[in-house]
Design a protein around this motif. Structure first.
Motif, PDB file in Angstrom:
ATOM      1  N   LEU A 102       8.421  -8.004   4.748  1.00 19.37           N
ATOM      2  CA  LEU A 102       7.587  -8.129   5.946  1.00 19.37           C
ATOM      3  C   LEU A 102       6.335  -7.249   5.882  1.00 19.37           C
ATOM      4  CD1 LEU A 102       7.204  -9.233   8.842  1.00 19.37           C
ATOM      5  CD2 LEU A 102       8.633  -7.327   9.662  1.00 19.37           C
ATOM      6  N   GLY A 103       6.485  -6.029   5.379  1.00 14.17           N
ATOM      7  CA  GLY A 103       5.338  -5.123   5.299  1.00 14.17           C
ATOM      8  C   GLY A 103       4.229  -5.708   4.433  1.00 14.17           C
ATOM      9  N   THR A 104       4.610  -6.272   3.298  1.00 16.61           N
ATOM     10  CA  THR A 104       3.630  -6.887   2.396  1.00 16.61           C
ATOM     11  C   THR A 104       2.903  -8.026   3.111  1.00 16.61           C
ATOM     12  OG1 THR A 104       5.021  -6.343   0.506  1.00 16.61           O
ATOM     13  CG2 THR A 104       3.374  -8.073   0.174  1.00 16.61           C
ATOM     14  N   ASN A 131       6.190   8.921  -1.005  1.00 21.54           N
ATOM     15  CA  ASN A 131       6.661   7.680  -0.383  1.00 21.54           C
ATOM     16  C   ASN A 131       6.519   6.535  -1.392  1.00 21.54           C
ATOM     17  OD1 ASN A 131       7.418   5.608   1.302  1.00 21.54           O
ATOM     18  ND2 ASN A 131       6.124   6.261   3.020  1.00 21.54           N
ATOM     19  N   ARG A 132       7.446   6.544  -2.351  1.00 14.78           N
ATOM     20  CA  ARG A 132       7.338   5.609  -3.482  1.00 14.78           C
ATOM     21  C   ARG A 132       7.379   4.151  -3.025  1.00 14.78           C
ATOM     22  NH1 ARG A 132       4.741   8.255  -6.631  1.00 14.78           N
ATOM     23  NH2 ARG A 132       4.922   6.405  -7.939  1.00 14.78           N
ATOM     24  N   ARG A 133       8.201   3.855  -2.018  1.00 12.41           N
ATOM     25  CA  ARG A 133       8.293   2.471  -1.536  1.00 12.41           C
ATOM     26  C   ARG A 133       6.955   2.030  -0.941  1.00 12.41           C
ATOM     27  NH1 ARG A 133      12.608   1.186   3.042  1.00 12.41           N
ATOM     28  NH2 ARG A 133      11.500   2.954   3.949  1.00 12.41           N
ATOM     29  N   ALA A 134       6.341   2.886  -0.140  1.00 13.14           N
ATOM     30  CA  ALA A 134       5.061   2.514   0.470  1.00 13.14           C
ATOM     31  C   ALA A 134       3.994   2.318  -0.619  1.00 13.14           C
ATOM     32  CB  ALA A 134       4.619   3.594   1.460  1.00 13.14           C
ATOM     33  N   ILE A 135       3.948   3.233  -1.585  1.00 15.05           N
ATOM     34  CA  ILE A 135       2.928   3.134  -2.648  1.00 15.05           C
ATOM     35  C   ILE A 135       3.122   1.831  -3.426  1.00 15.05           C
ATOM     36  CG2 ILE A 135       2.144   4.171  -4.823  1.00 15.05           C
ATOM     37  CD1 ILE A 135       2.891   6.941  -3.481  1.00 15.05           C
ATOM     38  N   HIS A 136       4.373   1.513  -3.751  1.00 17.74           N
ATOM     39  CA  HIS A 136       4.641   0.275  -4.493  1.00 17.74           C
ATOM     40  C   HIS A 136       4.240  -0.951  -3.659  1.00 17.74           C
ATOM     41  CE1 HIS A 136       6.523  -2.460  -7.295  1.00 17.74           C
ATOM     42  NE2 HIS A 136       7.175  -3.013  -6.288  1.00 17.74           N
ATOM     43  N   THR A 137       4.546  -0.905  -2.375  1.00 14.40           N
ATOM     44  CA  THR A 137       4.188  -2.024  -1.490  1.00 14.40           C
ATOM     45  C   THR A 137       2.663  -2.195  -1.447  1.00 14.40           C
ATOM     46  OG1 THR A 137       6.142  -1.610  -0.131  1.00 14.40           O
ATOM     47  CG2 THR A 137       4.377  -2.907   0.869  1.00 14.40           C
ATOM     48  N   TYR A 138       1.949  -1.101  -1.329  1.00 14.70           N
ATOM     49  CA  TYR A 138       0.482  -1.191  -1.228  1.00 14.70           C
ATOM     50  C   TYR A 138      -0.125  -1.683  -2.553  1.00 14.70           C
ATOM     51  CZ  TYR A 138       1.611   1.678   2.860  1.00 14.70           C
ATOM     52  OH  TYR A 138       2.165   2.173   4.018  1.00 14.70           O
ATOM     53  N   GLU A 139       0.488  -1.288  -3.654  1.00 16.69           N
ATOM     54  CA  GLU A 139       0.027  -1.819  -4.952  1.00 16.69           C
ATOM     55  C   GLU A 139       0.247  -3.327  -5.019  1.00 16.69           C
ATOM     56  OE1 GLU A 139       2.282   0.688  -7.555  1.00 16.69           O
ATOM     57  OE2 GLU A 139       0.664   2.173  -7.756  1.00 16.69           O
ATOM     58  N   LYS A 140       1.389  -3.797  -4.485  1.00 23.72           N
ATOM     59  CA  LYS A 140       1.650  -5.255  -4.465  1.00 23.72           C
ATOM     60  C   LYS A 140       0.581  -5.979  -3.661  1.00 23.72           C
ATOM     61  CE  LYS A 140       5.847  -5.636  -2.724  1.00 23.72           C
ATOM     62  NZ  LYS A 140       6.988  -6.367  -2.160  1.00 23.72           N
ATOM     63  N   VAL A 141       0.136  -5.342  -2.572  1.00 28.38           N
ATOM     64  CA  VAL A 141      -0.879  -5.961  -1.711  1.00 28.38           C
ATOM     65  C   VAL A 141      -2.240  -5.989  -2.412  1.00 28.38           C
ATOM     66  CG1 VAL A 141      -2.164  -5.602   0.455  1.00 28.38           C
ATOM     67  CG2 VAL A 141       0.334  -5.388   0.425  1.00 28.38           C
ATOM     68  N   GLY A 142      -2.472  -5.019  -3.311  1.00 27.03           N
ATOM     69  CA  GLY A 142      -3.733  -4.993  -4.048  1.00 27.03           C
ATOM     70  C   GLY A 142      -4.468  -3.664  -3.988  1.00 27.03           C
ATOM     71  N   LEU A 164      -1.762  10.291  -0.802  1.00 23.44           N
ATOM     72  CA  LEU A 164      -2.395   9.524  -1.876  1.00 23.44           C
ATOM     73  C   LEU A 164      -3.425   8.590  -1.240  1.00 23.44           C
ATOM     74  CD1 LEU A 164      -2.045   9.104  -4.978  1.00 23.44           C
ATOM     75  CD2 LEU A 164      -0.802   7.006  -4.391  1.00 23.44           C
ATOM     76  N   LEU A 165      -4.698   8.786  -1.579  1.00 20.25           N
ATOM     77  CA  LEU A 165      -5.726   7.876  -1.059  1.00 20.25           C
ATOM     78  C   LEU A 165      -5.771   6.640  -1.967  1.00 20.25           C
ATOM     79  CD1 LEU A 165      -8.045   7.197   0.850  1.00 20.25           C
ATOM     80  CD2 LEU A 165      -9.586   8.444  -0.680  1.00 20.25           C
ATOM     81  N   MET A 166      -5.635   5.471  -1.325  1.00 22.47           N
ATOM     82  CA  MET A 166      -5.683   4.196  -2.057  1.00 22.47           C
ATOM     83  C   MET A 166      -6.743   3.318  -1.394  1.00 22.47           C
ATOM     84  SD  MET A 166      -1.543   3.523  -2.364  1.00 22.47           S
ATOM     85  CE  MET A 166      -1.602   2.439  -3.808  1.00 22.47           C
ATOM     86  N   ASP A 167      -7.430   2.509  -2.194  1.00 24.78           N
ATOM     87  CA  ASP A 167      -8.382   1.587  -1.574  1.00 24.78           C
ATOM     88  C   ASP A 167      -8.288   0.193  -2.176  1.00 24.78           C
ATOM     89  OD1 ASP A 167      -9.863   1.701  -3.938  1.00 24.78           O
ATOM     90  OD2 ASP A 167     -11.513   2.858  -3.078  1.00 24.78           O
ATOM     91  N   LEU A 168      -8.845  -0.741  -1.448  1.00 23.18           N
ATOM     92  CA  LEU A 168      -8.805  -2.159  -1.835  1.00 23.18           C
ATOM     93  C   LEU A 168     -10.157  -2.756  -1.452  1.00 23.18           C
ATOM     94  CD1 LEU A 168      -5.962  -4.645  -0.875  1.00 23.18           C
ATOM     95  CD2 LEU A 168      -8.320  -5.214  -0.443  1.00 23.18           C
ATOM     96  N   LEU A 169     -10.777  -3.459  -2.363  1.00 20.90           N
ATOM     97  CA  LEU A 169     -12.072  -4.079  -2.082  1.00 20.90           C
ATOM     98  C   LEU A 169     -11.898  -5.567  -1.796  1.00 20.90           C
ATOM     99  CD1 LEU A 169     -14.325  -2.395  -4.803  1.00 20.90           C
ATOM    100  CD2 LEU A 169     -13.851  -1.657  -2.453  1.00 20.90           C
TER     101      LEU A 169
END
Ligand SMILES: CC(C)(COP(=O)(O)OP(=O)(O)OC[C@H]1O[C@@H](n2cnc3c(N)ncnc32)[C@H](O)[C@@H]1OP(=O)(O)O)[C@@H](O)C(=O)NCCC(=O)NCCS
Length: 176
Positions: A102-104, A131-142, A164-169
Motif C-alpha cells: 500500500l505504501g508504494t 528504517n530499512r523498510r522505508a528506504i527500500h520502499t522509497y527506492e522501489k518508488v524511484g 537519509l535525504l532521498m530525492d526523485l526527479l
C-alpha cells in the motif's frame, strides 16, 4: 481557512487519498500512537497533531483510506520559491496496513499528482537511516539517496538520529 481545504480526492488501486479534515483529528492521533508508527514518527499528542497537521502553511495532509477506514497518512510540504520549487513527502501506515504494497502505491499516486497537477519536478523524502523498510520502499518508488543528514531528528526516546535525504526527479518517474 484550513490548508487542506480544496485538496482533491485522489483515487488509487484499492485506496483513495482524501484531504484531512478537523473531525479526523482523534482518529489520526490514535493511529500516530500505535507503537509501530510512533517508533518512526515520534511522540504525538493532540497539541502536536494540531501544530503539524492543521497549523502549517504549505503542508498538506491526506489520509489513506481503505474500505472506508483510515489506513495511513501522507503529507507533503511545498517549497514555493520558484527557484527552489520542490515537495517534501512523509508517510506512515497503521500497523495492520504495513507490508502489503500500500505504501508504494499511495506514494506513486501522490507523486503523479504532484508532478501533473502541482507542477513539481523534484520530490524529497527523509527516512531515518535505520528504517530499512522505508528506504527500500522509497527506492522501489524511484527515490535515490542524496546523503546522510547527521543528528537530523529526535526519536521517541529523545535521542538524535541520522536521516537519509532521498530525492526523485519528475523526468525519472515512470508512467504509472
Ligand atoms: C515505510 C512504509 C510507508 C512502507 O509502506 P509499505 O506498504 O509497508 O511498503 P511496501 O509493502 O510497499 O514495501 C515494503 C518493502 O520493504 C521490504 N521490507 C520489509 N521489511 C524490511 C526490512 N526490515 N528491511 C528491508 N526491506 C524490508 C518488503 O519486502 C518490501 O519490498 P519488496 O516489495 O521488494 O519485497 C510503511 O511500512 C510504514 O508506514 N511503516 C511505519 C512508519 C514508517 O516507517 N514511516 C516512514 C517514515 S520515513
Amino acid at each position: 481557512m484550513d490548508v487542506n481545504t480544496g485538496s482533491p480526492t485522489l483515487v488509487g488501486e484499492g485506496f483513495e487519498l482524501r484531504a484531512l479534515v478537523r473531525p479526523d483529528a482523534d482518529a489520526l492521533l490514535a493511529l500516530l500512537l500505535q507503537p509501530g508508527v510512533a517508533r518512526w514518527w515520534g511522540a504525538y499528542d493532540a497539541g502536536k497533531v494540531e501544530r503539524d497537521f492543521f497549523g502549517q502553511e504549505c503542508a498538506y495532509t491526506y489520509l489513506i483510506i481503505v474500505d472506508g477506514e483510515i489506513a495511513g497518512v501522507l503529507q507533503f510540504h511545498e517549497v514555493t520559491d520558484p527557484d527552489y520549487k520542490s515537495a517534501g513527502i512523509d508517510i506512515t501506515l497503521g500497523e495492520v496496513y504495513q507490508d502489503r504494497g500500500l505504501g508504494t502505491r499511495a506514494l506513486k499516486r501522490l507523486i503523479r499528482y504532484l508532478i501533473d497537477e502541482r507542477g513539481h519536478h523534484r520530490m524529497t523524502i527523509d527516512p531515518a537511516t535505520d528504517n530499512r523498510r522505508a528506504i527500500h520502499t522509497y527506492e522501489k518508488v524511484g527515490f535515490r539517496t542524496v546523503g546522510v543528514m547527521r543528528d537530523y531528528e529526535r526519536d521517541i526516546t529523545g535521542a538524535w538520529h541520522d536521516g537519509l535525504l532521498m530525492d526523485l526527479l519528475a523526468r525519472e518517474f515512470g508512467a504509472e
